[in-house]
Design an enzyme around this catalytic site. Structure first.
Site, mmCIF file in Angstrom:
data_model
loop_
_atom_site.group_PDB
_atom_site.id
_atom_site.type_symbol
_atom_site.label_atom_id
_atom_site.label_comp_id
_atom_site.label_asym_id
_atom_site.label_seq_id
_atom_site.Cartn_x
_atom_site.Cartn_y
_atom_site.Cartn_z
ATOM 1 N N SER A 84 0.718 -1.216 -0.085
ATOM 2 C CA SER A 84 0.089 -0.136 -0.062
ATOM 3 C C SER A 84 0.870 1.304 0.039
ATOM 4 O O SER A 84 0.520 2.257 -0.387
ATOM 5 C CB SER A 84 -0.863 0.167 1.243
ATOM 6 O OG SER A 84 -0.154 -0.017 2.461
ATOM 7 N N ASP A 135 -3.174 8.196 7.772
ATOM 8 C CA ASP A 135 -4.059 7.390 8.652
ATOM 9 C C ASP A 135 -3.174 6.656 9.538
ATOM 10 O O ASP A 135 -2.185 7.059 9.726
ATOM 11 C CB ASP A 135 -4.905 6.654 7.464
ATOM 12 C CG ASP A 135 -3.901 5.740 6.498
ATOM 13 O OD1 ASP A 135 -2.668 5.387 6.974
ATOM 14 O OD2 ASP A 135 -4.467 5.254 5.759
ATOM 15 N N HIS A 158 -0.220 5.179 6.860
ATOM 16 C CA HIS A 158 0.381 5.696 5.814
ATOM 17 C C HIS A 158 0.636 7.053 6.151
ATOM 18 O O HIS A 158 0.081 7.765 6.985
ATOM 19 C CB HIS A 158 -0.361 5.616 4.730
ATOM 20 C CG HIS A 158 -0.890 4.159 4.329
ATOM 21 N ND1 HIS A 158 -2.133 3.613 4.786
ATOM 22 C CD2 HIS A 158 -0.190 3.146 3.829
ATOM 23 C CE1 HIS A 158 -2.233 2.313 4.568
ATOM 24 N NE2 HIS A 158 -0.912 2.151 3.732
#
Length: 368
Positions: free
Chosen positions: A42, A331, A334
């Site tokens: 991610s 978040d 990240h």
């Protein structure tokens, strides 16, 4: 972020003498390499998981992308760009190449001529994780690249394809999810078990690199694992709110082993060149010098809910901060757009504190 007097930046962050670049980074230059091929999790995904089943990690909804052009949630786990986008900008592209699963015959003319590149990264993937179909494993990502290469070769011929691939950049950003998974399963941690885990993981990492080399890759830009024990999610499980040191130790052990791996592969794989960008050192440097760099919050996520805004992801119902560039984290896991921008600058232009044995700029400019 505003103006920062360069005289007051710490010596350990002397790369930020290029701070004007950070404030004025823009694309539009001629591409410095034929293409960029991206593999990972991610931290590098720009929308592949949008095309996967519902149980896959996704970010294709607000408030993600609030600072992306036209405030579009693209599938990036960010309020704007991720580090891959900024690396691409430094290399003269508009942003990251498109996600592999978005390609169609109408959109991939350049790509099938060995230009621009493809992003294969998938949120939730890892070096050795078997996702049971909920994400695209590294093994599958490389298989997908092999199919792209086959199509490129059919279009322009093997000699031209090999030439373009040898000059292209292969970016890899992965490993954090493997460490999270191992840590969550540890009952009684011991040094022997941890060493075996790192050795096994790095061996698999080496297999991936060698497979890409066999397929034509020669220039590898590796992004290591950050101090994941300090992300909001990890802090939320620590009664003191501090970093989880054991997770950082695992990340550091893995990063050191990857450095040794790449040094050894460089000696055995003819024509291979590499740079390892240390997101670990960048994040530590930001945390130690946050005030000088304009940060006001390095523990709590901008978007989320619960302790440190880290008990839920950044969903449409989550709260989010109004001044995103004051936050280290977007978040629970990240970085913000600004943090990714800063990290990419450090790794692309910086000293060996942040990229070794050469930086990404030198890797791009180096002849194979």
């Amino acid at each position: 972020m505003g103006f920062v007097n360069k005289r007051f930046l710490p010596r350990s962050l002397h790369l930020f003498l290029l701070f004007d670049l950070l404030l004025n980074t823009a694309g539009g230059e001629a591409a410095k390499v034929p293409a960029i091929y991206v593999f990972g999790d991610s931290t590098a995904d720009v929308g592949n998981n949008n095309y996967l089943p519902e149980n896959s990690p996704k970010a294709n909804f607000p408030h993600n992308g609030i600072d992306f052009p036209f405030s579009r949630p693209t599938g990036r786990f960010s309020n704007g760009y991720n580090a891959i986008d900024f690396f691409a900008i430094h290399m003269g592209f508009r942003r990251s190449p498109p996600p592999s699963l978005s390609l169609s015959n109408k959109t991939n003319h350049q790509i099938m001529r060995g230009l621009k590149g493809v992003n294969f990264a998938s949120g939730g993937s890892g070096i050795a994780l078997d996702s049971m179909g909920s994400t695209i494993t590294m093994t599958k990502q490389i298989q997908n690249f092999a199919m792209i290469k086959s199509n490129i070769t059919a279009r322009i011929g093997s000699k031209t394809a090999d030439h373009l691939l040898s000059k292209s950049i292969f970016l890899i950003s992965t490993g954090g999810n493997d460490i999270f998974a191992y840590y969550s399963q540890m009952n009684s941690p011991n040094n022997t078990g941890e060493e075996l885990f790192v050795t096994t993981l790095v061996s698999k990492y080496g297999d991936h690199v060698k497979e890409l080399y066999t397929l034509g890759a020669r220039k590898f830009g590796v992004v290591d694992v950050p101090p994941i024990g300090c992300c909001p999610y990890s802090r939320s499980f620590n009664a003191t709110g501090g970093c989880i040191d054991k997770m950082n130790e695992l990340a550091l052990g893995f990063n050191n082993a990857v450095r040794a791996l790449m040094r050894n592969l460089r000696l055995t794989l003819k024509g291979m060149k590499y740079s390892i960008g240390s997101s670990y050192e960048v994040v530590l440097s930001i945390m130690k010098n946050s005030e000088a760099l304009g940060y006001k919050e390095i523990k709590t996520a901008c978007c989320g809910a619960g302790k440190f805004n880290a008990r839920t992801g950044c969903t449409p119902n989550a709260t989010y901060c109004s001044v995103r560039h004051h936050y280290l984290f977007w978040d629970m896991l990240h970085p913000t757009h600004m943090t990714s921008k800063l990290a990419s600058l450090a790794i692309y232009h910086g000293s060996q504190n942040f990229a070794t044995p050469i930086n990404f700029k030198q890797l791009v400019e180096d002849e194979v």
